[in-house]
Design a protein around this motif. Structure first.
Motif, PDB file in Angstrom:
ATOM      1  N   THR A  48      63.207  81.862  73.079  1.00 14.78           N
ATOM      2  CA  THR A  48      64.367  81.225  73.699  1.00 14.78           C
ATOM      3  C   THR A  48      65.339  80.774  72.616  1.00 14.78           C
ATOM      4  OG1 THR A  48      63.414  79.009  73.651  1.00 14.78           O
ATOM      5  CG2 THR A  48      62.952  80.362  75.600  1.00 14.78           C
ATOM      6  N   MET A  49      66.580  80.704  72.979  1.00 15.16           N
ATOM      7  CA  MET A  49      67.602  80.255  72.033  1.00 15.16           C
ATOM      8  C   MET A  49      67.981  78.803  72.299  1.00 15.16           C
ATOM      9  SD  MET A  49      67.952  82.778  70.045  1.00 15.16           S
ATOM     10  CE  MET A  49      69.414  82.389  69.121  1.00 15.16           C
ATOM     11  N   SER A  50      67.117  78.070  72.968  1.00 12.47           N
ATOM     12  CA  SER A  50      67.423  76.679  73.299  1.00 12.47           C
ATOM     13  C   SER A  50      67.650  75.838  72.053  1.00 12.47           C
ATOM     14  CB  SER A  50      66.308  76.080  74.148  1.00 12.47           C
ATOM     15  OG  SER A  50      65.091  76.093  73.448  1.00 12.47           O
ATOM     16  N   PHE A  51      67.060  76.235  70.924  1.00 10.67           N
ATOM     17  CA  PHE A  51      67.243  75.454  69.713  1.00 10.67           C
ATOM     18  C   PHE A  51      68.691  75.471  69.239  1.00 10.67           C
ATOM     19  CE2 PHE A  51      65.748  79.632  68.266  1.00 10.67           C
ATOM     20  CZ  PHE A  51      66.723  79.995  67.360  1.00 10.67           C
ATOM     21  N   ALA A  52      69.439  76.532  69.571  1.00 10.29           N
ATOM     22  CA  ALA A  52      70.846  76.599  69.173  1.00 10.29           C
ATOM     23  C   ALA A  52      71.655  75.518  69.873  1.00 10.29           C
ATOM     24  CB  ALA A  52      71.415  77.981  69.491  1.00 10.29           C
ATOM     25  N   ILE A  53      71.258  75.186  71.087  1.00 10.96           N
ATOM     26  CA  ILE A  53      71.942  74.149  71.852  1.00 10.96           C
ATOM     27  C   ILE A  53      71.565  72.765  71.336  1.00 10.96           C
ATOM     28  CG2 ILE A  53      72.170  73.123  74.159  1.00 10.96           C
ATOM     29  CD1 ILE A  53      71.499  75.982  75.232  1.00 10.96           C
ATOM     30  N   ARG A  54      70.304  72.590  70.972  1.00 11.64           N
ATOM     31  CA  ARG A  54      69.805  71.280  70.561  1.00 11.64           C
ATOM     32  C   ARG A  54      70.402  70.810  69.249  1.00 11.64           C
ATOM     33  NH1 ARG A  54      63.466  71.059  71.235  1.00 11.64           N
ATOM     34  NH2 ARG A  54      63.865  68.888  70.779  1.00 11.64           N
ATOM     35  N   GLY A  55      70.668  71.723  68.341  1.00  7.38           N
ATOM     36  CA  GLY A  55      71.307  71.353  67.095  1.00  7.38           C
ATOM     37  C   GLY A  55      70.416  70.639  66.088  1.00  7.38           C
ATOM     38  N   ASP A  56      69.136  70.553  66.324  1.00  2.44           N
ATOM     39  CA  ASP A  56      68.207  69.920  65.395  1.00  2.44           C
ATOM     40  C   ASP A  56      67.670  70.986  64.449  1.00  2.44           C
ATOM     41  OD1 ASP A  56      65.398  69.087  64.479  1.00  2.44           O
ATOM     42  OD2 ASP A  56      66.160  67.227  65.367  1.00  2.44           O
ATOM     43  N   ARG A  57      67.581  70.653  63.176  1.00  9.64           N
ATOM     44  CA  ARG A  57      67.133  71.657  62.189  1.00  9.64           C
ATOM     45  C   ARG A  57      65.710  72.132  62.433  1.00  9.64           C
ATOM     46  NH1 ARG A  57      65.246  68.855  56.762  1.00  9.64           N
ATOM     47  NH2 ARG A  57      64.510  66.893  57.631  1.00  9.64           N
ATOM     48  N   PHE A  58      64.895  71.322  63.136  1.00 10.08           N
ATOM     49  CA  PHE A  58      63.521  71.714  63.409  1.00 10.08           C
ATOM     50  C   PHE A  58      63.343  72.336  64.792  1.00 10.08           C
ATOM     51  CE2 PHE A  58      62.461  68.131  60.328  1.00 10.08           C
ATOM     52  CZ  PHE A  58      62.297  68.986  59.257  1.00 10.08           C
ATOM     53  N   ALA A  59      64.385  72.406  65.582  1.00  7.29           N
ATOM     54  CA  ALA A  59      64.290  72.952  66.937  1.00  7.29           C
ATOM     55  C   ALA A  59      63.757  74.390  66.975  1.00  7.29           C
ATOM     56  CB  ALA A  59      65.633  72.849  67.646  1.00  7.29           C
ATOM     57  N   PRO A  60      64.096  75.250  66.012  1.00  8.00           N
ATOM     58  CA  PRO A  60      63.526  76.612  66.060  1.00  8.00           C
ATOM     59  C   PRO A  60      61.999  76.616  66.033  1.00  8.00           C
ATOM     60  CG  PRO A  60      65.373  76.570  64.558  1.00  8.00           C
ATOM     61  CD  PRO A  60      65.095  75.133  64.947  1.00  8.00           C
ATOM     62  N   ARG A  61      61.393  75.637  65.392  1.00  8.37           N
ATOM     63  CA  ARG A  61      59.931  75.587  65.331  1.00  8.37           C
ATOM     64  C   ARG A  61      59.330  75.383  66.719  1.00  8.37           C
ATOM     65  NH1 ARG A  61      56.858  74.782  61.396  1.00  8.37           N
ATOM     66  NH2 ARG A  61      55.908  72.849  62.130  1.00  8.37           N
ATOM     67  N   VAL A  62      60.006  74.616  67.566  1.00  8.39           N
ATOM     68  CA  VAL A  62      59.533  74.406  68.933  1.00  8.39           C
ATOM     69  C   VAL A  62      59.624  75.724  69.701  1.00  8.39           C
ATOM     70  CG1 VAL A  62      59.862  73.125  71.081  1.00  8.39           C
ATOM     71  CG2 VAL A  62      60.156  71.964  68.870  1.00  8.39           C
ATOM     72  N   SER A  63      60.714  76.456  69.514  1.00 12.25           N
ATOM     73  CA  SER A  63      60.856  77.756  70.183  1.00 12.25           C
ATOM     74  C   SER A  63      59.789  78.737  69.711  1.00 12.25           C
ATOM     75  CB  SER A  63      62.252  78.328  69.950  1.00 12.25           C
ATOM     76  OG  SER A  63      63.202  77.579  70.663  1.00 12.25           O
ATOM     77  N   PHE A  64      59.498  78.747  68.420  1.00 14.87           N
ATOM     78  CA  PHE A  64      58.428  79.611  67.907  1.00 14.87           C
ATOM     79  C   PHE A  64      57.084  79.213  68.526  1.00 14.87           C
ATOM     80  CE2 PHE A  64      61.128  80.516  64.040  1.00 14.87           C
ATOM     81  CZ  PHE A  64      61.251  81.869  64.284  1.00 14.87           C
TER      82      PHE A  64
END
Length: 144
Positions: A48-64
């Motif tokens: 998911t690309m939800s981390f792009a919306i969240r704007g937190d530098r660690f958000a991609p880790r949650v998506s992974f």
């Protein structure tokens, strides 16, 4: 209702399979080195690309981590740990298990309780503060 205790046991088994003993859990690397019975290849279209919306530098880790969970549910390893029944297609269960993988209880228990704040956990485990807070709340709800 999500069976947090059963998910916690599966998360502990997952972390043990990869011999992870300290934060942060290298969830992005785990995608490329599954253990026996786990996924064969990762379908990045499920990310998911939800981390792009969240704007937190660690958000991609949650998506992974959520991608790892979705892969696990469909595997022999997942079936052995009852993940299809525990998680299925429930987005809340996927997120709960992802947070458990990112902040494993066995590793968290090695950190002094005085440091169990969302800011400290977010910093140590490289996750967004809101996910750290939600993970700590999960643990409190299991204890009570």
């Amino acid at each position: 209702m999500i069976d947090l205790n059963a998910l916690e046991q599966a998360a502990d088994a997952f972390i043990a399979a990869f011999k992870i003993t300290e934060p942060p859990v290298p969830v992005d690397e785990l995608l490329n080195r599954p253990q026996p019975g786990m996924w064969e290849r990762v379908d990045l279209s499920q990310l998911t690309m939800s981390f792009a919306i969240r704007g937190d530098r660690f958000a991609p880790r949650v998506s992974f981590a959520k991608l790892v969970v979705r892969q696990l549910v469909q595997t022999e390893w997942g079936a052995q740990h009852n993940l299809p029944a525990l998680i299925g297609n429930n987005p809340e269960a996927v997120l709960a298990f992802a947070r458990m993988i990112l902040v494993p209880r066995a590793i968290l228990d090695t950190i002094p309780k005085a440091r169990w704040s969302p800011i400290e956990i977010a910093s140590d485990f490289h996750i967004p503060e809101d996910d750290a807070e939600a993970r700590l709340e999960m643990i409190r709800s299991q204890a009570g």
